[in-house]
Design a protein around this motif. Structure first.
Motif, short mmCIF file in Angstrom:
data_model
loop_
_atom_site.label_atom_id
_atom_site.label_comp_id
_atom_site.label_asym_id
_atom_site.label_seq_id
_atom_site.Cartn_x
_atom_site.Cartn_y
_atom_site.Cartn_z
N GLN A 158 26.50 -17.35 -25.92
CA GLN A 158 26.66 -16.16 -26.75
C GLN A 158 25.37 -15.36 -26.75
N VAL A 159 25.52 -14.04 -26.58
CA VAL A 159 24.37 -13.13 -26.52
C VAL A 159 24.39 -12.25 -27.76
N PRO A 160 23.32 -12.30 -28.55
CA PRO A 160 23.29 -11.46 -29.76
C PRO A 160 23.14 -9.98 -29.40
N ALA A 161 23.65 -9.14 -30.27
CA ALA A 161 23.51 -7.69 -30.09
C ALA A 161 22.13 -7.28 -30.57
N VAL A 162 21.37 -6.64 -29.67
CA VAL A 162 20.01 -6.20 -29.98
C VAL A 162 19.87 -4.74 -29.57
N ALA A 163 19.32 -3.95 -30.47
CA ALA A 163 19.09 -2.53 -30.20
C ALA A 163 17.58 -2.27 -30.14
N TRP A 164 17.21 -1.14 -29.56
CA TRP A 164 15.81 -0.73 -29.45
C TRP A 164 15.66 0.64 -30.09
N CYS A 165 14.63 0.79 -30.87
CA CYS A 165 14.37 2.06 -31.54
C CYS A 165 13.34 2.84 -30.74
N GLY A 166 13.72 4.01 -30.27
CA GLY A 166 12.80 4.86 -29.52
C GLY A 166 11.71 5.45 -30.38
N GLY A 167 11.95 5.56 -31.67
CA GLY A 167 10.97 6.14 -32.57
C GLY A 167 9.76 5.27 -32.82
N CYS A 168 9.99 3.94 -32.96
CA CYS A 168 8.86 3.05 -33.28
C CYS A 168 8.73 1.90 -32.28
N ALA A 169 9.55 1.88 -31.26
CA ALA A 169 9.52 0.86 -30.20
C ALA A 169 9.81 -0.55 -30.72
N ALA A 170 10.63 -0.65 -31.74
CA ALA A 170 11.00 -1.96 -32.29
C ALA A 170 12.36 -2.39 -31.75
N GLU A 171 12.51 -3.67 -31.47
CA GLU A 171 13.81 -4.24 -31.16
C GLU A 171 14.31 -4.92 -32.43
N PHE A 172 15.64 -4.80 -32.65
CA PHE A 172 16.19 -5.41 -33.86
C PHE A 172 17.61 -5.86 -33.63
N ALA A 173 18.01 -6.90 -34.36
CA ALA A 173 19.37 -7.41 -34.28
C ALA A 173 20.31 -6.41 -34.93
N VAL A 174 21.42 -6.17 -34.27
CA VAL A 174 22.41 -5.20 -34.76
C VAL A 174 23.34 -5.85 -35.77
N GLY A 175 23.68 -7.12 -35.54
CA GLY A 175 24.55 -7.84 -36.45
C GLY A 175 26.02 -7.51 -36.25
N MET A 176 26.83 -8.10 -37.12
CA MET A 176 28.26 -7.90 -37.05
C MET A 176 28.79 -7.78 -38.46
N PRO A 177 29.39 -6.69 -38.87
CA PRO A 177 29.64 -5.51 -38.05
C PRO A 177 28.33 -4.83 -37.66
N PRO A 178 28.35 -4.14 -36.52
CA PRO A 178 27.10 -3.57 -36.01
C PRO A 178 26.52 -2.48 -36.92
N PHE A 179 25.20 -2.53 -37.05
CA PHE A 179 24.48 -1.54 -37.84
C PHE A 179 23.28 -1.09 -37.01
N PHE A 180 23.35 0.14 -36.50
CA PHE A 180 22.37 0.65 -35.56
C PHE A 180 21.25 1.45 -36.24
N TRP A 181 20.80 0.99 -37.37
CA TRP A 181 19.74 1.68 -38.11
C TRP A 181 18.49 0.81 -38.06
N CYS A 182 17.39 1.36 -37.58
CA CYS A 182 16.15 0.60 -37.42
C CYS A 182 15.62 0.14 -38.79
N PRO A 183 15.41 -1.15 -38.94
CA PRO A 183 14.88 -1.66 -40.21
C PRO A 183 13.38 -1.41 -40.36
N VAL A 184 12.71 -1.00 -39.28
CA VAL A 184 11.27 -0.78 -39.33
C VAL A 184 10.94 0.64 -39.76
N CYS A 185 11.56 1.63 -39.06
CA CYS A 185 11.20 3.03 -39.34
C CYS A 185 12.33 3.82 -40.02
N ASP A 186 13.45 3.15 -40.28
CA ASP A 186 14.56 3.77 -41.00
C ASP A 186 15.17 4.96 -40.26
N ARG A 187 15.35 4.80 -38.93
CA ARG A 187 16.00 5.82 -38.10
C ARG A 187 17.15 5.19 -37.31
#
Length: 115
Positions: A66-95
């Motif tokens: 199983q591969v976790p869903a991971v997104a990348w934030c272009g604004g702050c260069a952070a990678e973060f888990a998207v989770g389920m249901p998916p939430f594509f909001w950066c927890p670091v810079c709030d974008r």
């Protein structure tokens, strides 16, 4: 249950790979399944047992990575888990993020053949 059509395709492709390598059968097939691929691993295991019956994979086991869903934030260069249901909001810079790095995979990564 679309897992049955996926399992059937896995059995067919793994069988073709084994035949191309001159193998008599297959002992295991490893697949990577992303968190957002829309595939239920337990259902895929059950469907694989049904699809493999009467084929060169009749005694093969299915290994699901199983591969976790991971997104990348272009604004702050952070990678973060998207989770389920998916939430594509950066927890670091709030974008919001539009760059999904992993989580949609559905691929065969290994076929262990038997002579």
């Amino acid at each position: 249950m679309h897992e049955l059509s996926i399992a059937t395709a896995i059995v067919e492709q793994a069988g073709e790979i084994a035949r191309a390598d001159g193998a008599g059968g297959v002992s295991s097939v490893t697949v990577r399944v992303g968190e957002l691929a829309g595939v239920v691993p337990d259902a895929l295991h059950f469907a694989f047992e049904v699809a493999r019956d009467g084929t060169s994979l009749a005694s093969a086991r299915l290994v699901v990575e199983q591969v976790p869903a991971v997104a990348w934030c272009g604004g702050c260069a952070a990678e973060f888990a998207v989770g389920m249901p998916p939430f594509f909001w950066c927890p670091v810079c709030d974008r919001p993020s539009q760059d999904l790095r992993s989580g949609r995979e559905l691929e065969i990564t290994a076929v262990e053949a038997v002579p």
